[in-house]
Design an enzyme around this catalytic site. Structure first.
Site, PDB file in Angstrom:
ATOM      1  N   ASN A 147       0.818  -1.218   0.000  1.00 13.59           N
ATOM      2  CA  ASN A 147       0.000   0.000   0.000  1.00 13.59           C
ATOM      3  C   ASN A 147       0.854   1.272   0.000  1.00 13.59           C
ATOM      4  OD1 ASN A 147       0.891  -0.038   2.636  1.00 13.59           O
ATOM      5  ND2 ASN A 147      -1.089  -0.569   3.524  1.00 13.59           N
ATOM      6  N   ARG A 285       3.177   7.292  11.323  1.00  8.53           N
ATOM      7  CA  ARG A 285       2.656   6.774  12.587  1.00  8.53           C
ATOM      8  C   ARG A 285       2.445   7.932  13.554  1.00  8.53           C
ATOM      9  NH1 ARG A 285       1.310   3.098  10.069  1.00  8.53           N
ATOM     10  NH2 ARG A 285       1.812   0.901  10.331  1.00  8.53           N
ATOM     11  N   GLN A 314      -4.456   3.391  18.551  1.00  9.23           N
ATOM     12  CA  GLN A 314      -5.579   3.228  17.630  1.00  9.23           C
ATOM     13  C   GLN A 314      -6.453   2.073  18.091  1.00  9.23           C
ATOM     14  OE1 GLN A 314      -3.498   5.080  13.606  1.00  9.23           O
ATOM     15  NE2 GLN A 314      -4.200   3.002  13.545  1.00  9.23           N
ATOM     16  N   HIS A 333      -7.417   5.865  10.259  1.00 12.47           N
ATOM     17  CA  HIS A 333      -6.283   5.276   9.530  1.00 12.47           C
ATOM     18  C   HIS A 333      -6.790   4.516   8.294  1.00 12.47           C
ATOM     19  CE1 HIS A 333      -2.168   3.068  10.102  1.00 12.47           C
ATOM     20  NE2 HIS A 333      -2.390   3.393   8.839  1.00 12.47           N
TER      21      HIS A 333
END
Ligand code: NAD
Length: 400
Positions: A147, A285, A314, A333
């Site tokens: 990704n 991050r 998260q 995210h």
């Protein structure tokens, strides 16, 4: 036979879609530089469908159960009573995603005596205590490149949307207004700006390539310098430290992994070194920046805008200050889990599992930790250590 525990994000609120907006995905044959896409023996899913949520199961169930393995899929990942923690006792493999990370702290690794493989369905294995994985000889692997381009596209979108003041202008339309002056009082062109990336790995380099046609001045810092030919082709200036780079940039984008060297890199002091009114985009991050320093800099005007899709922990607590700070362009995210990316990382997970279960080598570029040390991409891009401290706070989201 192996027990595989897979932690995925929840299904859509209204259930799995009956149909999707598009009928197919574009064909991508290889990544930039020639690396091949995942090469599993077979696939049991339809690319373009939701695979990253619980019901999607990364398309793994048929394959694993046919071979006699046990697959557990859950989104219940936080706290000692979570389903994830209950299954650690006899798990051989844990699969987790950075979007909804099942934090594998040293304490949790100690509760998983059979654990041999911690596999990231995506990129970024900072949710695993890498020092503890090294000590226990657990392999940590991820689906390198799956990704990276998805995120690079997201970075460009976020830079443009902050600099041009897109989201607040869109809000005026939704409110029924036509408030041109309110919209443009914070709107600029990107053309001519100095844009710098912290790290020019797969994502950082793709961001540089995508921004070049905007006629900006490009800068980067990375502990590995790009080949001279690439620096020339992109007309990009290398700096010997982050500190040196941020002082000359109008826009800074963070594209390095989270590890002990980069944790809290953008603190009050580093943000103070940036130009007044700079924009900071972080899709790497959340923990690479100091949460409260970002809020303070937006309030004083030191930063003109902050956007990103990564938080710590998260899911972010419902009262996390980034949900309500001024001049933000935050999303959950999502940048690395478009339907396009899901097809690639689900195929990559299948490839890694096929190798692991057959006892054949996992591609070197997928490795972060193996044989009691950093390996493959891990040796290139990480330092050994632990960045999971504080992750237990993720339980506050579900408890609220
Ligand atoms: P990569 O391994 O190709 O590149 C990482 C680069 O960071 C390397 O060039 C490395 O030299 C550099 N680096 C490491 N430590 C550094 C330091 N201290 N200072 C400067 N440079 C340093 O990885 P990538 O595919 O480009 O991904 C980078 C990171 O982006 C991932 O580790 C992950 O944290 C994040 N990511 C986020 C998403 C998302 O959905 N938001 C998706 C994928 C990756």
């Amino acid at each position: 036979m192996a027990k595989i525990v897979c932690v995925l994000y929840d299904d859509p609120i209204g259930g799995m879609p009956d149909s999707y907006p598009r009928d197919d995905l574009p064909t991508v044959t290889c990544y930039p530089g020639g690396t091949t896409l995942p090469t599993p023996r077979e696939l049991d899913f339809t690319p373009g469908e939701l695979l990253g949520c619980v019901s999607g199961e990364l398309g793994l169930r048929r394959f694993l159960e046919r071979e006699g393995h046990t697959l557990v899929v859950t989104s219940d990942k936080d706290g000692p009573d979570s389903e994830f923690e209950q299954h650690l006792a006899d798990a051989d493999v844990v699969i987790s995603q950075p979007f909804w990370p099942a934090y594998l702290t040293a304490e949790r690794i100690a509760k998983a005596p059979n654990l041999k493989l911690a596999l990231t369905a995506g990129i970024g294995s900072d949710h695993v205590d890498l020092a503890a994985a090294i000590a226990r000889n657990i392999t940590v692997a991820e689906v390198t490149y799956c990704n990276s381009i998805s995120v690079a596209e997201h970075v460009v979108m976020m830079i443009l949307s902050l600099v041009r003041n897109y989201l607040p202008s869109h809000d005026w339309v939704r409110k029924g207004g036509w408030n041109i002056a309110d919209c443009v009082a914070r709107s600029y062109d990107v053309e001519g700006m100095h844009v710098g990336t912290v790290a020019a790995g797969r994502i950082g380099a793709a961001v540089l390539r995508r921004l070049k046609p905007f006629d900006v001045h490009l800068h980067y810092f990375d502990r590995h310098r790009l080949p001279e030919a690439v620096e020339k082709e992109l007309s990009v200036t290398w700096h010997d430290s982050v500190e040196a780079m941020v002082g000359v940039c109008d826009v800074v984008t963070i594209n390095c992994p989270l590890h002990p060297e980069t944790e809290n890199l953008f603190d009050h002091e580093m943000i103070g070194r940036m130009k007044r009114g700079a924009y900071l985009v972080n899709t790497a991050r959340g923990k690479i920046v100091d949460r409260d320093a970002v809020v303070a800099a937006l309030e004083t005007g030191q930063l003109a805008g902050y956007a990103g899709d990564v938080w710590f922990p998260q899911p972010a607590p419902r009262d996390h200050p980034w949900r309500s700070m001024p001049h933000e362009g935050m999303t959950p995210h999502i940048s690395g889990t478009s339907l396009s990316a899901q097809a690639r990382y689900a195929a990559g997970v299948r490839e890694v599992l096929e190798c692991f279960l057959a006892g054949t080598p996992i591609r070197d570029e997928y490795l972060i930790v193996q044989g009691g040390g950093l390996a493959g991409t891990g040796a290139h891009s990480y330092s050994p250590g632990d960045a999971t401290a504080g992750s237990a706070e993720a339980a506050r989201f579900t408890a609220a």
